[in-house]
Write an enzyme that holds these catalytic residues in place. Structure first.
Site, short mmCIF file in Angstrom:
data_model
loop_
_atom_site.label_atom_id
_atom_site.label_comp_id
_atom_site.label_asym_id
_atom_site.label_seq_id
_atom_site.Cartn_x
_atom_site.Cartn_y
_atom_site.Cartn_z
N VAL A 100 0.87 -1.17 0.00
CA VAL A 100 0.00 0.00 0.00
C VAL A 100 0.91 1.22 0.00
CG1 VAL A 100 -1.70 1.32 1.32
CG2 VAL A 100 -1.86 -1.18 1.22
N CYS A 101 0.55 2.24 -0.78
CA CYS A 101 1.25 3.52 -0.75
C CYS A 101 2.72 3.31 -1.15
CB CYS A 101 1.07 4.11 0.66
SG CYS A 101 1.42 5.87 0.85
N THR A 102 3.64 3.97 -0.51
CA THR A 102 5.05 3.84 -0.88
C THR A 102 5.68 2.53 -0.42
OG1 THR A 102 5.58 5.19 1.05
CG2 THR A 102 5.49 6.31 -1.08
N GLY A 103 4.88 1.65 0.14
CA GLY A 103 5.37 0.29 0.39
C GLY A 103 5.84 -0.36 -0.89
N GLY A 150 -2.71 2.40 -4.05
CA GLY A 150 -2.25 3.78 -4.10
C GLY A 150 -2.01 4.33 -2.70
#
Lengths: 222, 222
Positions: A100-103, A150
């Site tokens: 998720v996200c910048t993971g 995102g």
């Protein structure tokens, strides 16, 4: 049969990157969710929330789903050899390798997105190309067994998508209803495509130093 | 000037009731967020997540915003005299007295919704009448300085509404963009108004025992 789901936790993570999909996936029938970290000491999120891991890398069972949240300090994980090794080891046998996200940048550093379409927080999406991934705009992007979400709140949409993949749409819809996920944002400002330009510029300005570092670090992997 | 925001934490709470608005409100410029509980021992959410409070009832400063999340075990707070006393004391001087999900039932037990329109998780909305509140369907319901959110994920919409009340729409829109809150649920099943009847019936059947207890306990306050 138990579905083993593991989230990587690290200091400086964004707690809602984790908390949304965690809440969804904890409600999957048969799921057992593990919070995996270097040690069992409390992890401190970027908002100073402290939460407790449940297992270390070495003690974590083989996972069906491995999920990596992001946050302003993802770069600290790039050099964490034990965390990167954990991700590679689990990814080699997991049913789904996710973020998720910048993971997704962490998955990229671990070499797990090479040749895959993937998404990230809108500020960092182009960086995925440095890791051989194909940056793909989307709330949730699925390519074979890679599922990436995102920015931050996309983790709820992501979680429901993963839940449906694991146990079917009916169970996922029941979870959605239990979580009363019928969103009604008071403003229409959740993505640069819809936000006022002044708002987008202000957010980028506030994040500029952090983004400069993030871009520089990602370029080192190209 | 610091904006003091406090969340009541308790064992058996639903972590996402808290995690959504916590993430939003932690990003309010000038905010200091407190996680308030009986002691500083870890709180265990209904999903077994353990998180650490930051302050006890007695040591918590006067709050500008007090917020109560819900969860399957809100009834355990009804008899917690120290928690109820804390809420009454803070509410007497707070700018905003708020809740997410079934946290509104706790505000009701504390006598803080008498004569106010308020909302709750869809399964429990009618119960608010037992506490003298006016059950009002809505993702976020504002009546004077009471702001209540609907079930679980409504906490994000709630958080942005509270953020705008505290620091204005521009700051709230910046937070929304930072959190990429441009929701796109993969299914349309987030409220009984839109979900398939079979899904709603299945969710209610799975919760029946818990709802029976909740209805019985609320009726004792009528």
């Amino acid at each position: 049969m138990t579905i083993e789901i593991g989230f990587l936790l690290f200091n400086g993570m964004t707690q809602l990157d984790f908390a949304g999909p965690f809440e969804v996936l904890s409600r999957v029938p048969g799921a057992r969710v593990h919070l995996v970290a270097d040690s069992l000491d409390p992890i401190t999120a970027d908002t100073h929330l402290r939460l407790l891991p449940t297992v270390t890398y070495d003690d974590c069972p083989a996972l069906n789903v491995v999920c990596v949240p992001g946050g302003p300090h993802v770069e600290s994980v790039y050099e964490n050899a034990a965390a990167i090794d954990f991700l590679r080891r689990q990814a080699a046998q997991a049913d789904y390798v996710t973020s998720v996200c910048t993971g997704s940048l962490i998955l990229g550093v671990a070499g797990l997105l090479d040749g895959y379409k993937a998404t990230s927080h809108w500020t960092s999406l182009p960086l995925l190309a440095h890791f051989g991934a194909v940056p793909t705009k989307g709330r949730v992007v699925t390519d074979r067994n890679r599922i990436t979400g995102g920015g931050v709140t996309a983790g709820i949409d992501f979680g429901l998508t993963v839940a449906a993949a694991l146990v079917g749409e009916t169970a996922a819809k029941m979870i959605q209803l239990g979580l009363e996920y019928d969103p009604a944002p008071p403003f229409n400002s959740g993505h640069p495509d819809v936000a006022d330009k002044e708002i987008t510029d202000a957010v980028l300005a506030a994040m500029q130093d952090r983004l400069d570092t993030r871009f520089k670090r990602a370029a080192e992997f190209a």
